[in-house]
Write a protein that holds these residues in place. Structure first.
Motif, PDB file in Angstrom:
ATOM      1  N   GLY A 127       0.794  -1.213   0.000  1.00 38.96           N
ATOM      2  CA  GLY A 127       0.000   0.000   0.000  1.00 38.96           C
ATOM      3  C   GLY A 127       0.833   1.273   0.000  1.00 38.96           C
ATOM      4  O   GLY A 127       0.295   2.363  -0.088  1.00 38.96           O
ATOM      5  N   ARG A 128       2.140   1.122   0.115  1.00 37.05           N
ATOM      6  CA  ARG A 128       3.031   2.286   0.115  1.00 37.05           C
ATOM      7  C   ARG A 128       4.198   1.977  -0.820  1.00 37.05           C
ATOM      8  O   ARG A 128       5.303   1.670  -0.366  1.00 37.05           O
ATOM      9  N   PRO A 129       3.992   2.040  -2.123  1.00 33.49           N
ATOM     10  CA  PRO A 129       4.998   1.583  -3.085  1.00 33.49           C
ATOM     11  C   PRO A 129       6.322   2.343  -3.046  1.00 33.49           C
ATOM     12  O   PRO A 129       7.333   1.820  -3.465  1.00 33.49           O
ATOM     13  N   ASN A 130       6.352   3.549  -2.557  1.00 36.58           N
ATOM     14  CA  ASN A 130       7.600   4.308  -2.521  1.00 36.58           C
ATOM     15  C   ASN A 130       8.223   4.335  -1.126  1.00 36.58           C
ATOM     16  O   ASN A 130       9.137   5.110  -0.868  1.00 36.58           O
ATOM     17  N   TYR A 131       7.703   3.524  -0.228  1.00 32.25           N
ATOM     18  CA  TYR A 131       8.236   3.495   1.127  1.00 32.25           C
ATOM     19  C   TYR A 131       8.964   2.179   1.345  1.00 32.25           C
ATOM     20  O   TYR A 131       8.435   1.110   1.082  1.00 32.25           O
ATOM     21  N   TYR A 132      10.169   2.265   1.819  1.00 33.75           N
ATOM     22  CA  TYR A 132      10.932   1.062   2.120  1.00 33.75           C
ATOM     23  C   TYR A 132      11.759   1.299   3.370  1.00 33.75           C
ATOM     24  O   TYR A 132      12.034   2.425   3.751  1.00 33.75           O
ATOM     25  N   GLN A 133      12.118   0.217   3.994  1.00 35.77           N
ATOM     26  CA  GLN A 133      12.963   0.255   5.187  1.00 35.77           C
ATOM     27  C   GLN A 133      14.210  -0.550   4.881  1.00 35.77           C
ATOM     28  O   GLN A 133      14.119  -1.674   4.419  1.00 35.77           O
ATOM     29  N   SER A 134      15.374   0.026   5.113  1.00 38.41           N
ATOM     30  CA  SER A 134      16.608  -0.719   4.890  1.00 38.41           C
ATOM     31  C   SER A 134      17.203  -1.135   6.225  1.00 38.41           C
ATOM     32  O   SER A 134      16.993  -0.480   7.241  1.00 38.41           O
ATOM     33  N   GLN A 135      17.911  -2.240   6.199  1.00 41.33           N
ATOM     34  CA  GLN A 135      18.588  -2.711   7.396  1.00 41.33           C
ATOM     35  C   GLN A 135      19.835  -3.493   7.006  1.00 41.33           C
ATOM     36  O   GLN A 135      19.900  -4.071   5.927  1.00 41.33           O
ATOM     37  N   PRO A 136      20.834  -3.496   7.896  1.00 36.76           N
ATOM     38  CA  PRO A 136      22.068  -4.223   7.607  1.00 36.76           C
ATOM     39  C   PRO A 136      21.860  -5.730   7.697  1.00 36.76           C
ATOM     40  O   PRO A 136      21.027  -6.208   8.462  1.00 36.76           O
ATOM     41  N   LEU A 137      22.639  -6.451   6.901  1.00 39.20           N
ATOM     42  CA  LEU A 137      22.629  -7.907   6.940  1.00 39.20           C
ATOM     43  C   LEU A 137      24.062  -8.404   7.070  1.00 39.20           C
ATOM     44  O   LEU A 137      25.004  -7.725   6.664  1.00 39.20           O
ATOM     45  N   TYR A 138      24.184  -9.587   7.596  1.00 40.01           N
ATOM     46  CA  TYR A 138      25.482 -10.193   7.850  1.00 40.01           C
ATOM     47  C   TYR A 138      25.500 -11.575   7.207  1.00 40.01           C
ATOM     48  O   TYR A 138      24.486 -12.261   7.198  1.00 40.01           O
ATOM     49  N   TYR A 139      26.649 -11.974   6.671  1.00 42.54           N
ATOM     50  CA  TYR A 139      26.737 -13.291   6.053  1.00 42.54           C
ATOM     51  C   TYR A 139      27.251 -14.283   7.081  1.00 42.54           C
ATOM     52  O   TYR A 139      28.380 -14.186   7.550  1.00 42.54           O
ATOM     53  N   SER A 140      26.398 -15.213   7.433  1.00 43.16           N
ATOM     54  CA  SER A 140      26.745 -16.235   8.409  1.00 43.16           C
ATOM     55  C   SER A 140      26.992 -17.554   7.702  1.00 43.16           C
ATOM     56  O   SER A 140      26.192 -17.964   6.848  1.00 43.16           O
ATOM     57  N   ARG A 141      28.063 -18.208   8.080  1.00 45.24           N
ATOM     58  CA  ARG A 141      28.408 -19.492   7.465  1.00 45.24           C
ATOM     59  C   ARG A 141      27.464 -20.605   7.873  1.00 45.24           C
ATOM     60  O   ARG A 141      27.398 -21.634   7.221  1.00 45.24           O
ATOM     61  N   THR A 142      26.715 -20.419   8.943  1.00 44.71           N
ATOM     62  CA  THR A 142      25.873 -21.497   9.471  1.00 44.71           C
ATOM     63  C   THR A 142      24.388 -21.173   9.498  1.00 44.71           C
ATOM     64  O   THR A 142      23.615 -21.906  10.091  1.00 44.71           O
ATOM     65  N   SER A 143      23.967 -20.100   8.860  1.00 41.42           N
ATOM     66  CA  SER A 143      22.572 -19.678   8.988  1.00 41.42           C
ATOM     67  C   SER A 143      21.563 -20.607   8.323  1.00 41.42           C
ATOM     68  O   SER A 143      20.413 -20.623   8.696  1.00 41.42           O
ATOM     69  N   TYR A 144      21.990 -21.365   7.342  1.00 38.82           N
ATOM     70  CA  TYR A 144      21.093 -22.317   6.663  1.00 38.82           C
ATOM     71  C   TYR A 144      21.710 -23.711   6.760  1.00 38.82           C
ATOM     72  O   TYR A 144      22.062 -24.317   5.764  1.00 38.82           O
ATOM     73  N   GLY A 145      21.862 -24.196   7.974  1.00 43.30           N
ATOM     74  CA  GLY A 145      22.524 -25.480   8.168  1.00 43.30           C
ATOM     75  C   GLY A 145      24.009 -25.304   7.886  1.00 43.30           C
ATOM     76  O   GLY A 145      24.642 -24.421   8.427  1.00 43.30           O
ATOM     77  N   ASN A 146      24.543 -26.120   7.003  1.00 42.84           N
ATOM     78  CA  ASN A 146      25.961 -26.016   6.679  1.00 42.84           C
ATOM     79  C   ASN A 146      26.239 -25.076   5.512  1.00 42.84           C
ATOM     80  O   ASN A 146      27.389 -24.848   5.171  1.00 42.84           O
ATOM     81  N   SER A 147      25.198 -24.568   4.871  1.00 39.66           N
ATOM     82  CA  SER A 147      25.428 -23.584   3.815  1.00 39.66           C
ATOM     83  C   SER A 147      25.097 -22.206   4.374  1.00 39.66           C
ATOM     84  O   SER A 147      24.199 -22.040   5.175  1.00 39.66           O
TER      85      SER A 147
END
Length: 181
Positions: free
Chosen positions: A106-126
């Protein structure tokens, strides 16, 4: 341990997973940097830069904090952590690996950004990208669907007293929800 205690503990530990599974899915896009964002042609260069700058400033505020570099590197990999001193003594935080843009219905021009981190174990072993609370977001950059809580604005940094992932981790503030070894 009594059987009833074991069952109760299992039910309590499964609740967040079950609630996340029932949670509505939102559109989000993950970018490694401003260049990748601009190349996608979804946003203007100024919008991409503003979103990156916002995520970078949030990174300084909400990144998971470790008391030792080796604990941080256990979760994020060798050379993927940086030392910070923000009044609480020396701590280690993972480097910001990407940022997520969540779009609100409902708000096509509104977005929220946030930092992300790459974890070696976040999806099991991948590996994959996680938010500052340790919640898996996606395995790669690009457009994706994520739970609303995965792209919600982070509220504060979490201090991790041991390696952040795995069943033996101990943290304050809810960290440690990713996959384990």
């Amino acid at each position: 341990m009594k059987r009833s205690q074991t069952v109760r503990l299992l039910m309590m530990s499964a609740a967040p997973v079950l609630l996340t599974a029932c949670e509505s899915q939102e559109d989000a896009v993950l970018y490694k940097d401003v260049t990748e964002c601009v190349a996608s042609a979804r946003l203007t260069e100024d919008q991409c830069k503003a979103a990156f700058d916002h995520a970078k400033s949030e990174h300084e505020r909400v990144a998971p904090r470790y008391t030792s570099g080796s604990d941080c590197e256990t979760d994020f990999g060798s050379g993927k952590c940086q030392q910070v001193n923000q009044g609480a003594g020396i701590q280690w935080i993972p480097v910001m690996a990407a940022y997520a843009l969540g779009y609100y219905a409902g708000r096509p021009n509104y977005y929220q950004s946030q930092p992300l981190y790459y974890s070696r174990t976040s999806y099991g072993n991948s590996g994959g990208y996680i938010n500052s609370g340790g919640q898996p977001v996606a395995q790669s950059t690009g457009a994706t669907k994520v739970s609303r809580s995965a792209i919600a604005a982070p509220t504060r940094a979490v201090t991790v007293s041991r390696s952040g992932f795995g069943s033996s981790s101990s943290a304050r503030g809810g960290w440690g929800g990713g996959g384990g070894s």
